[in-house]
Design an enzyme around this catalytic site. Structure first.
Site, mmCIF file in Angstrom:
data_model
loop_
_atom_site.group_PDB
_atom_site.id
_atom_site.type_symbol
_atom_site.label_atom_id
_atom_site.label_comp_id
_atom_site.label_asym_id
_atom_site.label_seq_id
_atom_site.Cartn_x
_atom_site.Cartn_y
_atom_site.Cartn_z
ATOM 1 N N LEU A 224 24.768 -16.018 12.837
ATOM 2 C CA LEU A 224 25.034 -16.020 11.398
ATOM 3 C C LEU A 224 23.757 -16.371 10.646
ATOM 4 O O LEU A 224 23.074 -17.338 10.982
ATOM 5 C CB LEU A 224 26.153 -17.011 11.067
ATOM 6 C CG LEU A 224 27.489 -16.770 11.779
ATOM 7 C CD1 LEU A 224 28.523 -17.781 11.311
ATOM 8 C CD2 LEU A 224 27.987 -15.353 11.534
ATOM 9 N N GLY B 152 26.424 -23.803 18.128
ATOM 10 C CA GLY B 152 25.990 -23.625 16.752
ATOM 11 C C GLY B 152 26.701 -22.446 16.115
ATOM 12 O O GLY B 152 27.927 -22.369 16.110
ATOM 13 N N ASP B 153 25.919 -21.508 15.591
ATOM 14 C CA ASP B 153 26.494 -20.333 14.919
ATOM 15 C C ASP B 153 26.194 -19.062 15.706
ATOM 16 O O ASP B 153 26.082 -17.988 15.147
ATOM 17 C CB ASP B 153 25.955 -20.218 13.496
ATOM 18 C CG ASP B 153 24.437 -20.086 13.458
ATOM 19 O OD1 ASP B 153 23.786 -20.429 14.463
ATOM 20 O OD2 ASP B 153 23.898 -19.658 12.423
ATOM 21 N N GLU B 154 26.075 -19.199 17.016
ATOM 22 C CA GLU B 154 25.715 -18.061 17.862
ATOM 23 C C GLU B 154 26.891 -17.670 18.753
ATOM 24 O O GLU B 154 27.449 -18.500 19.470
ATOM 25 C CB GLU B 154 24.494 -18.405 18.720
ATOM 26 C CG GLU B 154 23.892 -17.195 19.414
ATOM 27 C CD GLU B 154 22.536 -17.524 20.027
ATOM 28 O OE1 GLU B 154 21.663 -16.653 19.990
ATOM 29 O OE2 GLU B 154 22.362 -18.650 20.541
#
Length: 226
Positions: A3, A44-46
């Site tokens: 993201l 995280g955002d992965e």
């Protein structure tokens, strides 16, 4: 899949909002795929998507485009409309790797290339990107060392009042004294610093150093500067 502006949403709306966004993104990814496909959040955002029985590179690109559109739609969190576009990297078996580790590294390299190309797009791995992940990791190590050694510098650009030529203040510009490449501008390292969670620490150093220098200028009789 990474993201692009998740940190901004996290910082401005809080971690609760960030968690809700991650859940919504996971729902959208899952909704765009078949039951046989695999979705995982690495941290995280992965996210990682494994497509089973992909018949051609074109098919993989079509699915990636579908994910790009689905994830990038606005969503409302606590009354705030937010948009978080994804950067997506694609690696294909066996053309881009015969092991899971190879495929992940090459998809990661393609994803960072998508970020370099402006974010919010899809890139497929190619041979020229093979060293990208290693280069990013090496740059991250050097940035962490630079923070520990305070190897950053601030350069100050004056702000003038055109009417009478008076100097009103300065803009503080961060530079990094790279051990091999010399003085580097922010375009060379801030994107990696942001993606690797180092941007806040660099920001704190910049703020403290700018305030220290301003205090020194004020003590020297330049009290009107901002």
């Amino acid at each position: 899949i990474d993201l692009d502006n998740f940190k901004t949403i996290n910082d401005s709306l809080g971690h609760h909002a960030g968690d809700r966004l991650l859940c919504e993104v996971a729902r959208r990814i899952t909704g765009a795929l078949r039951e046989a496909d695999v979705v995982a959040r690495l941290g995280g955002d992965e996210f990682v998507v494994v497509l089973s029985e992909v018949s051609s590179p074109h098919c993989a690109a079509m699915v990636a485009g579908k994910l790009l559109a689905a994830i990038g739609l606005p969503t409302t969190i606590d009354g705030h409309q937010v948009v978080s576009t994804p950067s997506i990297g694609v690696a294909l078996f066996p053309a881009h790797g015969e092991t899971a580790d190879e495929l992940l590294r090459h998809a990661d390299a393609a994803m960072y290339h998508a970020k370099d190309r402006g974010r919010g797009n899809v890139q497929t791995f190619r041979a020229g990107l093979a060293g990208r992940s290693g280069a990013v990791l090496g740059l991250e190590v050097l940035l962490r060392e630079a923070l520990a050694r305070e190897a950053f510098e601030l350069h100050y650009q004056p702000i003038w009042r055109l009417a009478d030529g008076a100097m009103l203040g300065v803009e503080a510009l961060v530079r990094w004294r790279h051990p091999q490449d010399g003085l580097l501008g922010p375009d060379s390292f801030l994107a990696v610093a942001e993606s690797r969670g180092l941007i806040a620490a660099i920001g704190r150093w910049v703020l403290a150093e700018a305030c220290r220098q301003m205090k020194a200028w004020h003590d020297a009789g330049h009290g009107g500067l901002t």
